[in-house]
Design a protein around this motif. Structure first.
Motif, PDB file in Angstrom:
ATOM      1  N   ILE A  22       1.176  -1.065  -0.188  1.00  0.00           N
ATOM      2  CA  ILE A  22      -0.013  -0.212  -0.581  1.00  0.00           C
ATOM      3  C   ILE A  22       0.921   1.052   0.057  1.00  0.00           C
ATOM      4  CG2 ILE A  22      -1.743   1.279   1.429  1.00  0.00           C
ATOM      5  CD1 ILE A  22      -2.845  -1.240   2.060  1.00  0.00           C
ATOM      6  N   PHE A  23       1.475   1.381   1.148  1.00  0.00           N
ATOM      7  CA  PHE A  23       3.171   2.166   1.205  1.00  0.00           C
ATOM      8  C   PHE A  23       4.332   2.342  -0.526  1.00  0.00           C
ATOM      9  CE2 PHE A  23       2.596   2.120   5.410  1.00  0.00           C
ATOM     10  CZ  PHE A  23       2.287   3.670   5.925  1.00  0.00           C
ATOM     11  N   ALA A  24       3.958   1.601  -1.075  1.00  0.00           N
ATOM     12  CA  ALA A  24       4.458   1.376  -2.090  1.00  0.00           C
ATOM     13  C   ALA A  24       3.593   2.057  -3.479  1.00  0.00           C
ATOM     14  CB  ALA A  24       5.799   0.003  -2.645  1.00  0.00           C
ATOM     15  N   ASN A  28       5.403   6.246  -1.025  1.00  0.00           N
ATOM     16  CA  ASN A  28       6.213   6.445  -0.200  1.00  0.00           C
ATOM     17  C   ASN A  28       7.019   5.202   0.027  1.00  0.00           C
ATOM     18  OD1 ASN A  28       6.780   7.193   2.856  1.00  0.00           O
ATOM     19  ND2 ASN A  28       4.621   7.410   3.455  1.00  0.00           N
ATOM     20  N   LEU A  29       8.181   4.632  -0.373  1.00  0.00           N
ATOM     21  CA  LEU A  29       8.725   3.289  -0.296  1.00  0.00           C
ATOM     22  C   LEU A  29      10.090   4.183   1.105  1.00  0.00           C
ATOM     23  CD1 LEU A  29      10.798   3.329  -3.931  1.00  0.00           C
ATOM     24  CD2 LEU A  29       8.642   2.878  -3.009  1.00  0.00           C
ATOM     25  N   GLU A  30       9.885   5.147   1.706  1.00  0.00           N
ATOM     26  CA  GLU A  30      10.022   4.849   3.177  1.00  0.00           C
ATOM     27  C   GLU A  30       9.341   4.191   3.823  1.00  0.00           C
ATOM     28  OE1 GLU A  30      10.702   7.769   7.608  1.00  0.00           O
ATOM     29  OE2 GLU A  30      10.533   8.831   5.241  1.00  0.00           O
ATOM     30  N   TYR A  31       8.184   4.479   4.085  1.00  0.00           N
ATOM     31  CA  TYR A  31       7.847   2.989   5.101  1.00  0.00           C
ATOM     32  C   TYR A  31       7.347   2.062   4.416  1.00  0.00           C
ATOM     33  CZ  TYR A  31       6.523   7.029   8.459  1.00  0.00           C
ATOM     34  OH  TYR A  31       6.323   8.035   9.480  1.00  0.00           O
ATOM     35  N   ALA A  32       7.328   2.151   3.333  1.00  0.00           N
ATOM     36  CA  ALA A  32       7.370   0.572   2.862  1.00  0.00           C
ATOM     37  C   ALA A  32       8.321   0.085   3.340  1.00  0.00           C
ATOM     38  CB  ALA A  32       6.859   0.714   1.273  1.00  0.00           C
TER      39      ALA A  32
END
Length: 243
Positions: A22-24, A28-32
Motif C-alpha cells: 500500500i505504501f509503495a 511512500n517507499l520509506e514506510y514501505a
C-alpha cells in the motif's frame, strides 16, 4: 495449539508485506521499507519458532513462500518501478507529476522483473532439496533489503552526486537485471543458521556478522548494499577455500 504459532508469525510477515505494498503503490517507499524490514523479521522467526517447537510442516513451507512473494517479491518490484519513474521524470520523489510528460512510459515496468524473478526463485526453492542448509542464488529477503535500501539512502543521506547516481536510469535498470540474475544464479550462498556455535565450523558466518555490524554502525543505510555484496563475496570465497 503450538503448531499454529509459526504460521501466525508467517501471517504477520504477510500482513507487513501487504501494508508495504500500500505504501509503495502510494509512492511512500520509506514506510514501505520499514514494513518490509518488519516482515523480514517475522520471516526469520517463523522458521526459528517452527524448529524450536518441532512443528515444521509442509503447510508452513508453502505459507512462508506465499508471504515472501508479497513482502520480498511484489514490494521490491513496485519500489523499483517507482524509482525508475523518478529517474525518467514521470514523477519526483514527493509524488508530484511533471507536466507535459507522456503517461505511456514502459521503462519503469522493467522494475517488475524483480517480482517475476522472485516468484521463480521461491517456486524453485520449494522443490529444491539441495537448499536445506544453504542457498543456491540470493535469497529473496536479502535481495529485497538491497532494493529497499536505495529509497532510504535517498531519504536520509545527503549528497547531490549520490542521489544523481542512484536516480540514474541506467544504474536502476542494471541493478534490476543484476538482482534478478542473482536471485536464480547457481551460486551457493551460506545460510545464517548455526547448528553449533564453534568458530571453526562457523567462521564465515562470524566474519560476516562482525563486518556487517561494523559497516552498519559506521555507514548506516549506505552499508546495506555493501553488506549484500559482502555476503555474496564471502560465500564464493568460503566455497573455494572450503571454510
Amino acid at each position: 495449539m503450538k503448531k499454529h504459532i509459526p504460521n501466525l508469525i508467517t501471517l504477520l510477515n504477510l500482513l507487513s508485506g501487504c501494508i508495504a505494498v500500500i505504501f509503495a503503490v502510494n509512492d511512500n517507499l520509506e514506510y514501505a521499507a520499514y514494513f518490509v524490514f518488519l516482515g523480514i523479521f517475522f520471516d526469520f522467526f517463523d522458521g526459528f519458532a517452527a524448529r524450536a517447537l518441532k512443528v515444521q510442516s509442509e503447510l508452513g513451507l508453502q505459507l512462508d513462500s506465499l508471504a515472501d512473494m508479497v513482502t520480498s517479491g511484489v514490494v521490491p518490484g513496485i519500489a523499483m518501478y517507482q524509482m525508475l519513474q523518478w529517474s525518467t521524470g514521470d514523477v519526483v520523489p514527493d509524488g508530484n507529476a511533471y507536466e507535459g510528460i507522456s503517461d505511456l512510459n514502459l521503462v519503469p515496468v522493467i522494475g517488475l522483473l524483480i517480482t517475476l524473478a522472485s516468484a521463480y526463485r521461491l517456486a524453485n526453492f520449494n522443490i529444491d532439496t539441495n537448499q536445506t542448509s544453504s542457498f543456491i542464488g540470493l535469497p529473496t529477503p536479502a535481495n529485497t533489503l538491497l532494493i529497499l535500501s536505495f529509497p532510504l539512502i535517498l531519504q536520509f543521506e545527503n549528497g547531490d552526486g549520490l542521489h544523481a547516481f542512484i536516480l540514474n536510469k541506467w544504474f536502476l535498470i542494471g541493478l534490476t537485471l543484476v538482482s534478478s540474475y542473482l536471485l536464480n544464479a547457481k551460486i551457493p550462498l551460506f545460510a545464517l543458521k548455526f547448528k553449533t556455535y564453534g568458530f571453526r565450523t562457523n567462521a564465515v558466518r562470524y566474519i560476516f556478522l562482525i563486518l556487517a555490524v561494523c559497516m552498519a554502525v559506521t555507514m548506516q543505510f549506505i552499508a546495506i548494499p555493501f553488506i549484500i555484496v559482502l555476503y555474496v563475496v564471502l560465500s564464493v570465497l568460503a566455497n573455494r577455500l572450503k571454510w
